[in-house]
Design an enzyme around this catalytic site. Structure first.
Site, mmCIF file in Angstrom:
data_model
loop_
_atom_site.group_PDB
_atom_site.id
_atom_site.type_symbol
_atom_site.label_atom_id
_atom_site.label_comp_id
_atom_site.label_asym_id
_atom_site.label_seq_id
_atom_site.Cartn_x
_atom_site.Cartn_y
_atom_site.Cartn_z
ATOM 1 N N ASN A 215 0.852 -1.184 0.000
ATOM 2 C CA ASN A 215 0.000 0.000 0.000
ATOM 3 C C ASN A 215 0.889 1.235 0.000
ATOM 4 O O ASN A 215 2.102 1.129 0.228
ATOM 5 C CB ASN A 215 -0.954 -0.019 1.206
ATOM 6 C CG ASN A 215 -0.202 -0.027 2.513
ATOM 7 O OD1 ASN A 215 0.430 0.952 2.891
ATOM 8 N ND2 ASN A 215 -0.265 -1.144 3.238
ATOM 9 N N ILE A 312 -1.648 -7.855 14.159
ATOM 10 C CA ILE A 312 -0.714 -7.437 15.192
ATOM 11 C C ILE A 312 -1.429 -6.726 16.328
ATOM 12 O O ILE A 312 -1.226 -7.027 17.515
ATOM 13 C CB ILE A 312 0.378 -6.528 14.598
ATOM 14 C CG1 ILE A 312 1.158 -7.262 13.498
ATOM 15 C CG2 ILE A 312 1.327 -6.027 15.690
ATOM 16 C CD1 ILE A 312 2.136 -6.387 12.743
ATOM 17 N N LEU A 313 -2.294 -5.783 15.979
ATOM 18 C CA LEU A 313 -2.964 -4.979 16.996
ATOM 19 C C LEU A 313 -3.879 -5.832 17.866
ATOM 20 O O LEU A 313 -3.871 -5.720 19.099
ATOM 21 C CB LEU A 313 -3.756 -3.863 16.308
ATOM 22 C CG LEU A 313 -4.386 -2.789 17.196
ATOM 23 C CD1 LEU A 313 -3.337 -2.118 18.067
ATOM 24 C CD2 LEU A 313 -5.108 -1.758 16.343
ATOM 25 N N LYS A 343 -13.455 -0.976 16.616
ATOM 26 C CA LYS A 343 -12.092 -1.479 16.743
ATOM 27 C C LYS A 343 -11.533 -1.246 18.143
ATOM 28 O O LYS A 343 -10.736 -2.040 18.641
ATOM 29 C CB LYS A 343 -11.186 -0.826 15.693
ATOM 30 C CG LYS A 343 -11.490 -1.288 14.283
ATOM 31 C CD LYS A 343 -10.516 -0.702 13.267
ATOM 32 C CE LYS A 343 -10.816 -1.236 11.871
ATOM 33 N NZ LYS A 343 -9.876 -0.699 10.844
#
Length: 402
Positions: A215, A312-313, A343
């Protein structure tokens, strides 16, 4: 200057710049302009030797005030030799010659600059520049050691070709290094003692030996957050995807390429930190069977099967302890606040920062960002489009305020 270094929140601070007699003296003019862009007020002292290379008028023309020269040439400032020590927040000597280092180390005060430095109550930021033989001389190194022992910040000169034709260590340090050390000297160290982990930039997932899935993230937002934490005294580790960003030596930089490499580096460092801010634009998927050889058009159509990368988060959010503070980022194209709330809960975050990547002045590759910030206590705010350096600074303000 790269956008993640362009801080503008130093209005009301005064930094005094001392310039000594070196061929590098002309570079102090650019340093002056860099520091002025932060909002700080700059004053200067140009030694008689430095005036052989660059005049006091040059500093005055660029807005420095007052500008001092010889000790007895300032009848309108009888006590100019004491001035920076009374009013300045920071004192930078750049370039500093071998002679200047000797004076500072021994407490001599036989000219305006050395007298001002001796009377300054805080730590000096010193950027030496000289011939390699002068730098390597035992006396110079002893003087340098004395200054460091007293708490002064001494930025090592760089290696390379010198004006005299010799090669070695003695070149004027990188301007960005001096600039950031000057800002750190006038910044409240309200994050001192905290260990911080940042992830930033994109990841790349290869599908043959020359092509990858990725990206357009530049890593600017994460780098701004990392530098802001470092300026405020934190011990910072930055896990960087493939980005072209300069970070100060004081930041522990770990360069990675793939999402799995970023996951491994973040997982290894996360247990020991007090706060983590995950800004990286991690590829959610990777090619399942990347080719070892370059794909050829003659092979026919290209079909790529993807596998999910680790989140990961979410993974580290599930491991977060009560003493840790976790910040996430959400790059969205609609319903920013709604997605942030989802989130925040799903990934066990203390704070989430969402931005509309389709909005003007926001998103990947921009120097600015407009964000919505939501915390676990129910507070939310939408900020206007701001420099990413300002957004980074405000995020730490928010964390410290909780």
């Amino acid at each position: 200057m790269q956008p993640h270094l362009a801080f503008t929140n130093f209005l009301g601070k005064r930094i005094h710049l001392g310039v000594c007699g070196s061929i590098s003296a002309f570079k102090s003019l650019e340093l002056l302009r860099m520091l002025q862009r932060t909002g700080a007020h700059l004053s200067a002292t140009v030694t008689p030797s430095a005036a052989r290379f660059v005049t006091a008028l040059s500093f005055e023309a660029l807005g420095a005030a007052p500008v001092y020269g010889d000790m007895f040439d300032h009848r309108d400032a009888v006590f100019g030799h004491l001035d920076p020590g009374q009013d300045a927040d920071g004192f930078v000597v750049a370039p500093a010659t071998a002679n200047a280092l000797a004076k500072l180390a021994c407490g001599l005060a036989d000219d305006m600059l050395s007298c001002q430095a001796l009377a300054f109550p805080g730590s000096l930021v010193i950027a030496p520049a000289m011939n390699p033989r002068l730098w390597n001389a035992a006396a110079t190194q002893e003087n340098l050691a004395k200054l460091k022992e007293r708490g002064h910040v001494c930025i090592e000169p760089e290696c390379g070709d010198m004006a005299c034709g010799e090669e070695g260590r003695g070149r004027f340090p990188q301007l960005e290094s001096i600039y950031l050390q000057a800002l750190k000297a006038v910044t409240k160290q309200d994050m001192a003692g905290r260990k911080v982990l940042i992830t930033l930039g994109p990841t790349r997932e290869a599908f043959d030996c020359v092509r990858f899935w990725s990206n357009p993230s530049s890593g600017t937002m994460g780098a701004a957050i990392a530098v802001a934490a470092w300026l405020r005294g934190a011990e910072v580790t930055a896990v960087c995807g493939p980005v072209n960003l300069w970070l100060p030596e004081g930041i522990n930089r770990i360069d990675v390429t793939t999402a799995r490499e970023m996951f491994d580096a973040a997982s290894e460092n996360f247990p020991s930190v007090d706060a983590a801010c995950f800004t990286a634009a991690v590829a959610d998927y990777r090619p399942a069977n990347p080719q070892q050889d370059k794909f050829k058009k003659e092979q026919g159509g290209l079909n790529v099967e993807f596998k999910a990368n680790p989140d990961i988060l979410k993974t580290l959010g599930s491991q977060k302890t009560d003493r840790q503070f976790l910040i996430g980022f959400a790059a969205e194209s609609s319903d920013i606040e709604g997605n942030c709330h989802k989130k925040l809960s799903a990934k066990n975050l203390d704070l989430i920062v969402g931005n509309d990547v389709t909005a003007e002045g926001c998103g990947f590759g921009k120097a600015t960002n407009g964000v919505t910030v939501v915390d676990a206590k129910g507070r939310s705010e939408s900020w206007p489009v701001l420099p990413k350096s300002e957004v980074g600074w405000r995020i730490w303000d928010w964390m410290l305020g909780l």
